[in-house]
Design a protein around this motif. Structure first.
Motif, PDB file in Angstrom:
ATOM      1  N   VAL A 196      -7.866   7.285  -5.502  1.00 23.26           N
ATOM      2  CA  VAL A 196      -6.609   6.731  -6.002  1.00 23.26           C
ATOM      3  C   VAL A 196      -5.878   7.811  -6.790  1.00 23.26           C
ATOM      4  O   VAL A 196      -6.469   8.471  -7.650  1.00 23.26           O
ATOM      5  CB  VAL A 196      -6.857   5.498  -6.891  1.00 23.26           C
ATOM      6  N   THR A 197      -4.580   7.986  -6.491  1.00 24.59           N
ATOM      7  CA  THR A 197      -3.754   8.956  -7.211  1.00 24.59           C
ATOM      8  C   THR A 197      -2.868   8.212  -8.197  1.00 24.59           C
ATOM      9  O   THR A 197      -2.077   7.324  -7.807  1.00 24.59           O
ATOM     10  CB  THR A 197      -2.888   9.772  -6.247  1.00 24.59           C
ATOM     11  N   ASP A 198      -3.003   8.558  -9.484  1.00 27.69           N
ATOM     12  CA  ASP A 198      -2.219   7.907 -10.532  1.00 27.69           C
ATOM     13  C   ASP A 198      -0.786   8.443 -10.552  1.00 27.69           C
ATOM     14  O   ASP A 198      -0.445   9.400  -9.844  1.00 27.69           O
ATOM     15  CB  ASP A 198      -2.874   8.135 -11.896  1.00 27.69           C
ATOM     16  N   GLY A 199       0.045   7.839 -11.422  1.00 25.92           N
ATOM     17  CA  GLY A 199       1.439   8.255 -11.542  1.00 25.92           C
ATOM     18  C   GLY A 199       1.611   9.691 -11.994  1.00 25.92           C
ATOM     19  O   GLY A 199       2.615  10.339 -11.679  1.00 25.92           O
ATOM     20  N   ASP A 200       0.620  10.208 -12.731  1.00 24.16           N
ATOM     21  CA  ASP A 200       0.695  11.601 -13.180  1.00 24.16           C
ATOM     22  C   ASP A 200       0.033  12.557 -12.196  1.00 24.16           C
ATOM     23  O   ASP A 200      -0.248  13.703 -12.535  1.00 24.16           O
ATOM     24  CB  ASP A 200       0.059  11.757 -14.564  1.00 24.16           C
ATOM     25  N   ALA A 201      -0.233  12.067 -10.972  1.00 23.44           N
ATOM     26  CA  ALA A 201      -0.822  12.847  -9.878  1.00 23.44           C
ATOM     27  C   ALA A 201      -2.307  13.140 -10.087  1.00 23.44           C
ATOM     28  O   ALA A 201      -2.887  13.941  -9.355  1.00 23.44           O
ATOM     29  CB  ALA A 201      -0.061  14.152  -9.654  1.00 23.44           C
TER      30      ALA A 201
END
Length: 219
Positions: A158-163
């Motif tokens: 999973v890639t978060d909003g901050d990459a």
């Protein structure tokens, strides 16, 4: 296929000690150390040196052989026991540490989620391995094919909003009808080279006490 290991319990028994250093007294055991290492063999498949998890080089005063190490000029993941007396590193014993490379769920068609006893999990000081300290239930058996098999599967990324990427890992264990009369120590290492630097790892294990989840940040 998930990468699995058939675990010889005589080998597992060698891994009962932890990373301790004894610096007092004058007996041979006063200088005994135990380190997780990458151990190197020479042309005769004997161990001659090692690099510890804090990147210290250990040159052995005499070559050390092990029945499970058969490849010359190679590197094995291991737990090394040695007497350190000044600049002299006298080998005592070495035990194999399985390296579990994560597979994908589609490759995983055999290893189960049988419980283990969770003891510890930690990143090596050099960041190269996520190490596991577990205990497996075992007992005498007349069937040599009945051995534990283990592995690690990456269920999702999973890639978060901050990459920042989070890798969701699951430890796999199949009891394979081995009896559960007593517990034996078991160590394994998961290499971090397959993950992005700065990523997060979330490891799930099924234990006799329920599900255990441990999280780590790579550096």
């Amino acid at each position: 296929m998930i990468r699995k290991f058939l675990l010889f319990l005589s080998v597992l028994g060698m891994a009962a000690c932890t990373n301790d250093a004894f610096e007092t007294g004058d007996s041979d055991f006063s200088y005994l150390r135990s380190d997780f290492v990458e151990a190197k063999t020479d042309a005769s498949a004997k161990f001659v040196s090692a690099v510890t998890d804090d990147d210290k080089i250990v040159n052995l005063s005499v070559p050390l052989s092990a029945s499970w190490a058969t490849t010359p000029d190679s590197v094995y993941r291991a737990q090394l026991y040695y007497n350190k007396k000044g600049e002299v590193n006298e080998p005592v014993a070495i035990s194999w540490v399985p390296v579990l490379k994560p597979s994908t769920p589609s490759d995983d068609d055999s290893a189960g989620d049988d419980p283990v006893v969770f003891k510890s999990a930690w990143l090596s000081k050099n960041g190269k391995y996520l190490n596991l300290g577990l205990m497996l239930k075992t007992g005498p058996t007349s069937d040599e094919t009945q051995r534990h098999s283990v592995g690690v599967v990456c269920d999702s990324i999973v890639t978060d909003g901050d990459a920042t990427k989070t890798y969701y890992l699951r430890f796999r264990h199949q009891q394979n009808q081995v009896s559960e009369y007593y517990s034996t120590h078991f160590y394994a290492s998961i290499p971090t080279s397959a993950f992005h630097k700065g990523a997060r790892l979330q490891l799930l294990l099924h234990t006799y006490e329920g599900v255990v989840v441990k999280s780590f940040e790579l550096y």
